[in-house]
Scaffold this active site. Structure first.
Site, mmCIF file in Angstrom:
data_model
loop_
_atom_site.group_PDB
_atom_site.id
_atom_site.type_symbol
_atom_site.label_atom_id
_atom_site.label_comp_id
_atom_site.label_asym_id
_atom_site.label_seq_id
_atom_site.Cartn_x
_atom_site.Cartn_y
_atom_site.Cartn_z
ATOM 1 N N GLY A 60 0.798 -1.214 0.000
ATOM 2 C CA GLY A 60 0.000 0.000 0.000
ATOM 3 C C GLY A 60 0.833 1.267 0.000
ATOM 4 N N SER A 76 -3.584 -3.381 -0.446
ATOM 5 C CA SER A 76 -2.447 -4.115 0.120
ATOM 6 C C SER A 76 -2.890 -5.520 0.485
ATOM 7 C CB SER A 76 -1.905 -3.399 1.360
ATOM 8 O OG SER A 76 -0.772 -4.072 1.869
ATOM 9 N N HIS A 80 -1.611 -7.839 2.577
ATOM 10 C CA HIS A 80 -1.500 -8.398 3.928
ATOM 11 C C HIS A 80 -2.614 -7.939 4.870
ATOM 12 C CE1 HIS A 80 0.279 -5.109 6.519
ATOM 13 N NE2 HIS A 80 0.462 -4.582 5.330
ATOM 14 N N THR A 120 11.299 -7.225 -11.527
ATOM 15 C CA THR A 120 10.799 -8.583 -11.732
ATOM 16 C C THR A 120 9.628 -8.868 -10.801
ATOM 17 O OG1 THR A 120 13.014 -9.330 -12.342
ATOM 18 C CG2 THR A 120 11.431 -11.024 -11.688
ATOM 19 N N CYS A 141 2.178 1.576 11.554
ATOM 20 C CA CYS A 141 3.242 2.338 10.913
ATOM 21 C C CYS A 141 3.705 3.517 11.772
ATOM 22 C CB CYS A 141 2.772 2.847 9.556
ATOM 23 S SG CYS A 141 2.437 1.511 8.394
#
Length: 411
Positions: free
Chosen positions: A72, A215, A217, A253, A341
């Protein structure tokens, strides 16, 4: 036997067994680079394409509009910085040479992945408005309309708040943006839907947004993958330069195993959305009602109705949230004092303060976020532990206050 109970699903979720099963082949025998043209590459390319369709179906987008990212935070950076830099590639002044800088409108309670990006752009000359949210934690559309200027190029308002769960009027914002466009203003709308997706319907056609962040998770998939929805025709300046992956918008990648897991999680979330919402809401309401009935001097933060079914943010008067969190953790119960966060910050929650509350209520706030694995039996155990912890901490505080008022030398 020590029992552990996890009530911090807004920070992250466990990987669902079905999701783990979906990703395992790409951690073992299906290891090809998805950009390679041989068979090894093509079988992993097929997995990426399938996941892109699964995530697109979750939000009612075209598969080509889904750009995979590392999560995110990267999606928000790509949306906000990418949009501003694509419109103003040489400087933050207008391309026609005038001095007027671009203008962004966001809210006072955005996740740090949006707030910090906006603050960084401010330092380089971009003007940013931070809309208030008042006591219910909801942005007012009238405030938004009043904040729009001729220089406004981007509105970034989250779909649902990560600390208090309040749902913002993003469809109304989409209508405002559409009206401005029809009048000739080039203005874009981004929404951080990281917390909302998988818990409430997220439909980009109904929202009318140009950019939307997700996101993995937060929806029972691994950390390290997310995506940005980019409406067809919206130009972004790449923030991660490299190869031509992800339509040249995000080089690097592809982490095929993570993307496959994300796709499966998105498919499961879409299928079970209503059932999961009922389960989460039942647990949240059971918990909240019991707390308000049995523990005095508690307040539920945010709008009581327009919020996610999974989050309950409660302030406990006379208590430091960190002390309560640690007390519960010692009993095997995981909760949070706010955004994961921001866990290293010693400052009171800026989200709770933005509701108009003082530092004491902000410091005493705990976020309980429920998940699909939680049960009513667990809620009962948490309620017992919580009541005892609050009573003990308040008793300790009362004793400290008495000792401060009547020190030993004065007795």
């Amino acid at each position: 036997m020590f029992r552990r109970i996890y009530l911090d699903h807004s920070a992250t979720t466990a990987v669902a067994p079905e999701v783990l099963e979906a990703m395992m082949p790409y951690l073992t025998n299906k290891f090809g680079n998805a950009s390679s043209i041989h068979n090894f590459g093509q079988e992993t390319r097929s997995a990426v394409d399938k996941a892109r369709h699964q995530i697109a179906a979750l939000i009612n987008a075209r598969p080509s509009e889904v750009i995979f990212t590392s999560g995110g935070t990267e999606a928000n950076n790509l949306a906000i910085r990418g949009l501003i830099e694509s419109r103003f590639p040489t400087s933050h002044g207008r391309q026609d040479g005038t001095a007027a800088p671009p203008h962004i409108i966001t809210s006072a309670i955005e996740h740090p992945a949006v707030k910090n990006v906006c603050e960084g752009l401010e330092k380089s000359g971009v003007n940013v408005n931070y809309l208030p949210v008042y006591g219910d934690g909801v942005v007012r559309l009238a405030d938004l309309e009043a904040a729009i200027t001729d220089e406004t190029v981007l509105i970034s308002i989250m779909a649902a708040n990560n600390e208090i769960g309040t749902i913002q009027p993003i469809e109304g914002i989409g209508r405002i943006v559409k009206a401005r466009r029809e009048s000739g203003q080039k203005i874009y709308f981004h929404t951080d839907a990281v917390q909302a997706a998988g818990k409430i319907p997220v439909n980009v056609a109904e929202i009318g947004c140009d950019l939307l962040s997700l996101s993995a998770h937060k929806m029972y998939a691994p950390k390290g993958v997310g995506c940005l929805y980019v409406r067809r025709g919206t130009r972004l300046s790449p923030q991660s330069l490299g190869g031509r992956q992800e339509r040249g918008i995000r080089g690097g990648t592809e982490p095929v195993a993570l993307i496959a897991a994300f796709g499966k999680a998105g498919e499961m979330a879409a299928t079970d959305l209503d059932k999961n919402a009922v389960h989460l809401r039942t647990l949240r309401d059971m918990f909240e009602n019991a707390v308000l009935e049995t523990i005095p001097d508690t307040t539920v933060n945010g709008d009581p109705t327009h919020r996610l079914p999974s989050i309950s943010n409660i302030s406990f008067a006379g208590i430091e949230g960190e002390a309560l969190l640690i007390n519960l953790d010692m009993q095997g119960i995981a909760v949070s004092t706010g955004s994961a966060c921001s866990s290293g910050s010693l400052e009171p929650s800026p989200v709770i303060r933005a509701l108009g509350h003082g530092d004491a209520k902000a410091r005493g706030a705990i976020r309980f976020s429920f998940g699909m694995g939680n049960t009513s039996e667990e809620i009962g155990a948490v309620l017992d532990a919580l009541a005892k912890a609050v009573a003990n901490l308040r008793q300790l505080l009362t004793g400290k206050i008495r000792a401060d008022r009547d020190p030993p030398g004065r007795r």
